[in-house]
Design a protein around this motif. Structure first.
Motif, PDB file in Angstrom:
ATOM      1  N   TRP A   1       0.706  -1.101  -0.079  1.00  0.00           N
ATOM      2  CA  TRP A   1      -0.165   0.036   0.021  1.00  0.00           C
ATOM      3  C   TRP A   1       0.911   1.437   0.066  1.00  0.00           C
ATOM      4  N   LEU A   2       1.729   1.375   0.691  1.00  0.00           N
ATOM      5  CA  LEU A   2       2.560   2.522   0.809  1.00  0.00           C
ATOM      6  C   LEU A   2       3.618   2.551  -0.541  1.00  0.00           C
ATOM      7  N   TRP A   3       3.662   1.613  -1.184  1.00  0.00           N
ATOM      8  CA  TRP A   3       4.376   1.545  -2.469  1.00  0.00           C
ATOM      9  C   TRP A   3       3.617   2.257  -3.431  1.00  0.00           C
ATOM     10  N   ARG A   4       2.341   1.824  -3.174  1.00  0.00           N
ATOM     11  CA  ARG A   4       1.110   2.404  -4.029  1.00  0.00           C
ATOM     12  C   ARG A   4       0.901   3.889  -3.899  1.00  0.00           C
ATOM     13  N   VAL A   5       1.080   4.424  -2.597  1.00  0.00           N
ATOM     14  CA  VAL A   5       0.821   5.878  -2.460  1.00  0.00           C
ATOM     15  C   VAL A   5       2.036   6.641  -2.920  1.00  0.00           C
ATOM     16  N   VAL A   6       3.177   6.103  -2.876  1.00  0.00           N
ATOM     17  CA  VAL A   6       4.384   6.815  -3.443  1.00  0.00           C
ATOM     18  C   VAL A   6       4.417   6.739  -5.046  1.00  0.00           C
ATOM     19  N   ARG A   7       4.026   5.783  -5.489  1.00  0.00           N
ATOM     20  CA  ARG A   7       3.706   5.669  -7.027  1.00  0.00           C
ATOM     21  C   ARG A   7       2.671   6.483  -7.681  1.00  0.00           C
ATOM     22  N   LEU A   8       1.612   7.090  -6.581  1.00  0.00           N
ATOM     23  CA  LEU A   8       0.588   7.880  -7.221  1.00  0.00           C
ATOM     24  C   LEU A   8       1.012   9.290  -7.324  1.00  0.00           C
ATOM     25  N   ARG A   9       2.279   9.572  -6.919  1.00  0.00           N
ATOM     26  CA  ARG A   9       2.873  10.808  -6.874  1.00  0.00           C
ATOM     27  C   ARG A   9       1.900  12.094  -6.598  1.00  0.00           C
ATOM     28  N   ASP A  10       0.796  11.600  -5.624  1.00  0.00           N
ATOM     29  CA  ASP A  10      -0.102  12.646  -5.246  1.00  0.00           C
ATOM     30  C   ASP A  10       0.466  13.369  -3.630  1.00  0.00           C
ATOM     31  N   ARG A  11       0.904  14.541  -3.839  1.00  0.00           N
ATOM     32  CA  ARG A  11       1.357  15.057  -2.606  1.00  0.00           C
ATOM     33  C   ARG A  11       0.213  14.874  -1.239  1.00  0.00           C
ATOM     34  N   HIS A  12      -1.013  15.320  -1.884  1.00  0.00           N
ATOM     35  CA  HIS A  12      -1.875  15.366  -0.588  1.00  0.00           C
ATOM     36  C   HIS A  12      -2.198  14.151  -0.161  1.00  0.00           C
ATOM     37  N   CYS A  13      -2.051  12.906  -0.744  1.00  0.00           N
ATOM     38  CA  CYS A  13      -2.602  11.525  -0.183  1.00  0.00           C
ATOM     39  C   CYS A  13      -1.227  11.291   0.518  1.00  0.00           C
ATOM     40  N   LEU A  14      -0.079  11.443  -0.089  1.00  0.00           N
ATOM     41  CA  LEU A  14       1.384  11.113   0.621  1.00  0.00           C
ATOM     42  C   LEU A  14       1.366  11.870   2.028  1.00  0.00           C
ATOM     43  N   LEU A  15       1.089  13.257   2.197  1.00  0.00           N
ATOM     44  CA  LEU A  15       1.264  13.756   3.436  1.00  0.00           C
ATOM     45  C   LEU A  15       0.080  13.137   4.418  1.00  0.00           C
ATOM     46  N   VAL A  16      -1.180  13.014   3.990  1.00  0.00           N
ATOM     47  CA  VAL A  16      -2.218  12.362   4.769  1.00  0.00           C
ATOM     48  C   VAL A  16      -1.759  11.126   5.485  1.00  0.00           C
ATOM     49  N   THR A  17      -1.029  10.308   4.444  1.00  0.00           N
ATOM     50  CA  THR A  17      -0.753   8.957   4.904  1.00  0.00           C
ATOM     51  C   THR A  17       0.103   9.296   6.050  1.00  0.00           C
ATOM     52  N   ILE A  18       1.443  10.116   5.826  1.00  0.00           N
ATOM     53  CA  ILE A  18       2.591  10.342   6.937  1.00  0.00           C
ATOM     54  C   ILE A  18       1.868  10.959   7.977  1.00  0.00           C
ATOM     55  N   LEU A  19       1.103  11.618   7.929  1.00  0.00           N
ATOM     56  CA  LEU A  19       0.541  12.375   9.134  1.00  0.00           C
ATOM     57  C   LEU A  19      -0.478  11.342  10.110  1.00  0.00           C
ATOM     58  N   CYS A  20      -0.979  10.406   9.343  1.00  0.00           N
ATOM     59  CA  CYS A  20      -1.693   9.389   9.960  1.00  0.00           C
ATOM     60  C   CYS A  20      -0.693   8.105  10.702  1.00  0.00           C
ATOM     61  N   LEU A  21       0.210   7.944   9.793  1.00  0.00           N
ATOM     62  CA  LEU A  21       1.297   6.741  10.338  1.00  0.00           C
ATOM     63  C   LEU A  21       2.324   7.013  11.490  1.00  0.00           C
ATOM     64  N   VAL A  22       2.783   8.149  11.263  1.00  0.00           N
ATOM     65  CA  VAL A  22       3.825   8.618  12.250  1.00  0.00           C
ATOM     66  C   VAL A  22       3.459   8.769  13.655  1.00  0.00           C
ATOM     67  N   PRO A  23       2.067   9.258  13.939  1.00  0.00           N
ATOM     68  CA  PRO A  23       1.671   9.292  15.194  1.00  0.00           C
ATOM     69  C   PRO A  23       1.158   7.738  15.699  1.00  0.00           C
ATOM     70  N   MET A  24       0.708   7.277  14.723  1.00  0.00           N
ATOM     71  CA  MET A  24       0.158   6.006  14.890  1.00  0.00           C
ATOM     72  C   MET A  24       1.300   4.621  15.404  1.00  0.00           C
ATOM     73  N   THR A  25       2.423   4.950  14.535  1.00  0.00           N
ATOM     74  CA  THR A  25       3.407   4.082  14.811  1.00  0.00           C
ATOM     75  C   THR A  25       3.910   4.298  16.185  1.00  0.00           C
ATOM     76  N   GLY A  26       4.126   5.613  16.384  1.00  0.00           N
ATOM     77  CA  GLY A  26       4.714   6.021  17.803  1.00  0.00           C
ATOM     78  C   GLY A  26       3.981   5.352  18.936  1.00  0.00           C
ATOM     79  N   TRP A  27       2.716   5.658  18.695  1.00  0.00           N
ATOM     80  CA  TRP A  27       1.682   5.065  19.825  1.00  0.00           C
ATOM     81  C   TRP A  27       1.423   3.611  19.860  1.00  0.00           C
ATOM     82  N   LEU A  28       1.777   2.872  18.922  1.00  0.00           N
ATOM     83  CA  LEU A  28       1.603   1.631  19.112  1.00  0.00           C
ATOM     84  C   LEU A  28       2.787   1.038  19.376  1.00  0.00           C
TER      85      LEU A  28
END
Length: 179
Positions: A32-59
């Motif tokens: 899925w992350l590979w697909r987000v990077v390949r989309l080259r959609d900055r908004h999608c990538l930014l939202v993904t990073i903003l969700c994954l970083v805090p979630m990764t830290g919390w988990l």
């Protein structure tokens, strides 16, 4: 909208991977992350990073906290428990329940000494508070290959330790809270 949908899926996969360490979930997350990077959609990538970083830290923090709870040595304690009536299971002269305590959720096991105690436990219909004494330790791992993995099952329920009751000091109906 599409970015939020994909971010929600990624967070779900990440949480599954970090909590249960499932390699299939990790593989799907990577795809899925590979697909987000390949989309080259900055908004999608930014939202993904903003969700994954805090979630990764919390988990990761939750994983570390759970590991520390499991590694604590066995100890004799006197503790207050809050028990819901549907969390009590009776089997012969033994009972088992899931209770909330100051140290978190616990699996509680004990022996009934008289038939009247079994009858009283079976009639509990409201939330109760218990004051008990017992041995607090980690849930025993399976001893044979293919045997039920109790620590893994109870971890999925948020339970890290078990309390083996030696004496029940007090059982009373808990006061109502909220509506």
């Amino acid at each position: 909208m599409r970015a939020l949908f994909f971010a929600a899926i990624a967070c779900g996969l990440l949480s599954s991977w970090l909590v249960d360490q499932q390699w299939l979930a990790a593989g799907l997350l990577f795809i899925w992350l590979w697909r987000v990077v390949r989309l080259r959609d900055r908004h999608c990538l930014l939202v993904t990073i903003l969700c994954l970083v805090p979630m990764t830290g919390w988990l990761s923090w939750q994983n570390q906290r759970f590991t520390n709870l499991v590694r604590q040595p066995s100890q004799m304690v006197t503790i207050n428990l809050t028990v819901q009536p549907d969390a009590i299971t009776l089997r012969g002269s033994q009972y088992q329940m899931v209770a909330t305590s100051p140290v978190g959720k616990l699996l509680v096991k004990g022996q009934l000494k008289r038939a009247i105690e079994k009858q009283q436990l079976g009639q509990i219909a409201r939330r109760t508070t218990w004051r008990v004494q017992g041995k607090l330790d980690a849930i025993a791992p399976p001893t044979n290959p293919g045997q039920f993995d109790a620590p893994k099952y109870y971890r999925s329920q948020g339970i890290a330790r078990q309390l083996t009751v030696t004496a029940v000091k007090q059982v009373r109906t808990a006061p109502r809270r909220g509506w």
